[in-house]
Write an enzyme that holds these catalytic residues in place. Structure first.
Site, PDB file in Angstrom:
ATOM      1  CE  LYS A 178     -27.772  54.003  -0.222  1.00 34.07           C
ATOM      2  NZ  LYS A 178     -28.660  53.363   0.777  1.00 34.07           N
ATOM      3  N   GLY A 231     -19.148  51.333   5.174  1.00 33.63           N
ATOM      4  CA  GLY A 231     -19.877  50.083   5.017  1.00 33.63           C
ATOM      5  C   GLY A 231     -18.920  48.926   4.837  1.00 33.63           C
ATOM      6  CD  GLU A 234     -19.819  41.531  -1.059  1.00 33.56           C
ATOM      7  OE1 GLU A 234     -20.086  41.336   0.145  1.00 33.56           O
ATOM      8  OE2 GLU A 234     -20.479  41.058  -1.996  1.00 33.56           O
ATOM      9  CD  GLU A 253     -13.325  55.874   7.750  1.00 36.00           C
ATOM     10  OE1 GLU A 253     -12.780  54.873   8.271  1.00 36.00           O
ATOM     11  OE2 GLU A 253     -12.782  56.992   7.711  1.00 36.00           O
ATOM     12  CB  CYS A 287     -16.539  49.174  11.370  1.00 35.28           C
ATOM     13  SG  CYS A 287     -16.498  50.848  11.988  1.00 35.28           S
ATOM     14  CD  GLU A 386     -16.792  43.833   9.494  1.00 33.57           C
ATOM     15  OE1 GLU A 386     -17.223  44.019   8.351  1.00 33.57           O
ATOM     16  OE2 GLU A 386     -16.357  44.736  10.225  1.00 33.57           O
TER      17      GLU A 386
END
Ligand code: NAP
Ligand code: MG
Length: 498
Positions: A178, A231, A234, A253, A287, A386
């Site tokens: 996805k 992603g 959260e 990750e 990231c 972040e």
């Protein structure tokens, strides 16, 4: 407008009820592609196809050499279409064509590496165990986990798809992939390449749908054995909770707030450009970006002046133009988030040394100037959270121990760097950083042959290298008893007496 369908069970198909969604080009703010939009029922169809392909299909039983051959076909297909897909991804994501062209090249090379691993990985090996209580031969067999749900973000859409599909396919799994709502097109282009290869139908399914609906279906479905997610921290937390219901294997990750430490003996020409590359590459939407820059009190003013001077030379504009170093952010929402963080920094006492706003002369597109904040304390929100945009915060350290302490004072631990002419000294610092990757005198270079992943709240598990491949395998111990005589079977006494 370009049109895309879902890829389920080896067919390109519409979503149930014919639902579609537009993809917005972040540089123009205009829709540029129309994509079938999967819901729960489509997701269930994709999962069922992957399940059937795993349980009944030839894929997991195929020889390692045959699996490698098919992965190489896909790699060659990507290579052949790389320019076309780079342009598609630039329109879908706003990543500069310089970046997306590189991503396609790396993606194809990485698939070849996974093909090599598919062939070379020892799937069956004998292990030695102490011969107690009885004589036996012992084997480890590694086999595919089963059906893998793979959920990826919008920042490196094609590469993320490759990083997920490569190791899963190399080890004989089947997949429901996805992509992110904002950037499905390059993954669906990859689906076309896969469709043209000899990969059995149903092994890879690609659906465009929301995280809330399709993502959650993937994480809760009893037909899925593993979820691999890249992603935000959260959403990673949510995925771990959802997967707990069926005890799925989970690799995550997640986010980062990586520390970049310039030691006083660094080659500043290199460290200045490297630090800007470390933070501003892809508008800070990586990231592992080096978003916290630690410099000594002694060198601070000189380094900041040079960072500002070099930042002013960066060209912002149309990401399809090879001259642009910086494109737009992914969405208006992301732009507002980033501008909100800059304001929060200023509210807490930071100073904007350069940037800090939307660039003049670009009224359309989700652009934000590359921004450097000084007078930042490591405890401030801009140093702890972040931002995922082009914002570099500069923090002063008193001595190396002070720098290491602040570098580690973060809930994250994904990337990081140390700059010094003395590589041994830099290595001593690197060893003390609680983070998954440290570059010495460089940044962002990830190798598919070396493990990548997060300490602390930056994730669980690793991608790449042997460690990453093994995340897609179950290990089975086969014990072959060598005592061919009932009376000599030591343990039987526990039940039947001596
Ligand atoms: P995100 O919101 O976490 O979304 C990532 C993916 O998860 C998307 O496909 C999203 O679908 C899906 N999703 C959202 N909610 C979900 C749910 N409840 N259940 C299942 N799936 C769900 O992250 P993002 O904003 O796209 O990406 C930025 C973040 O990713 C940053 O924090 C960054 O650090 C992190 N990141 C980490 C790495 C790494 O390797 N560690 C790499 C890249 C990015 P929708 O698109 O439909 O929302
Ligand atoms: Mg888009």
């Amino acid at each position: 407008m370009q049109e895309y369908k879902l890829y389920i069970d080896g067919k390109f198909c519409d979503a149930e009820g014919g639902k579609t969604a537009d993809s917005i080009n972040p540089a123009t703010e205009e829709p540029w592609a129309k994509i079938a939009r999967a819901g729960r029922v489509d997701t269930q169809r994709a999962i069922a196809a992957a399940r059937k392909a795993f349980d009944e299909g030839p894929w997991r039983r195929m020889s390692q050499a045959d699996r490698a051959k098919i992965l190489n076909q896909i790699a060659a297909g990507l290579e052949a279409k790389s320019q076309e897909i780079a342009a598609i991804e630039t329109q879908d994501s706003g990543g500069t064509i310089r970046k997306t062209a590189g991503d396609m090249m790396f993606g194809a090379a990485q698939l070849k590496y996974f093909a090599e691993m598919a062939e070379k990985l020892p799937l069956m090996e004998e292990i030695q165990v102490p011969q107690f209580p009885a004589q036996s031969k012992n084997y480890l067999q590694r086999e595919a986990i089963g059906v893998c749900g793979q959920i990826i973000p919008w920042n490196f859409p094609l590469m993320m798809a490759v990083w997920k599909l490569g190791p899963a396919l190399a080890t004989g799994n089947t997949v429901v992939l996805k992509p992110a709502t904002d950037t499905p097109c390059s993954a669906l282009e990859l689906a076309k390449i896969i469709d043209a290869s000899d990969l059995p139908k149903g092994v890879v399914n690609v659906i465009h749908g929301s995280g809330a609906e399709c993502g959650e279906e993937i994480c809760t479905s009893p037909l899925i054995d593993k979820v691999a997610f890249t992603g935000s921290t959260e959403v990673g937390r949510r995925i771990q909770q959802l997967a707990a219901g069926t005890i799925k294997k989970v690799t995550l990750e997640l986010g980062g707030k990586s520390a970049n430490i310039i030691l006083d003996d660094a080659d500043l020409d290199m460290a200045i450009d490297g630090s800007l590359f470390g933070c501003f590459f892809h508008q800070g939407q990586a990231c592992e970006s080096g978003t916290r820059l630690f410099v000594s009190e002694a060198k601070h003013d000189e380094i900041v002046a040079r960072l500002v001077e070099r930042t002013k030379t960066l060209t912002i504009g149309d990401p399809l133009d090879f001259n642009s170093a910086q494109g737009p952010l992914i969405s208006a929402r992301q732009r507002e988030t980033v501008l909100g963080y800059i304001k929060s920094g200023v509210d807490e006492g930071a100073k904007v040394a350069v940037g800090g706003k939307r660039p003049e002369g670009l009224p359309k597109g989700y652009y934000v100037e590359p921004t450097i904040l000084t007078d930042v304390k490591n405890s401030m929100k801009v140093a702890q959270e972040e931002i995922f945009g082009p914002v570099l915060v500069v923090i002063k350290y008193k001595n190396i121990d002070d720098a290491i302490r602040m570098a580690n004072d973060s809930i994250y631990g994904l990337g990081g760097a140390v700059w010094s002419k003395d590589k041994e000294k830099a290595t001593v610092v690197a060893k003390q950083m609680r983070t998954g990757t440290v570059w010495i005198n460089d940044y962002h270079l990830l190798s598919v042959a070396a493990p990548f992943g997060g300490y602390k709240q930056s994730g669980i598990g690793r991608e790449f290298g042997m460690e990453g491949i093994l995340e897609y395998t179950e290990v089975k111990h086969i014990h072959v008893d060598q005592v061919d005589n009932r009376a000599a079977k030591f343990w039987y006494g526990a039940l039947f007496g001596a």
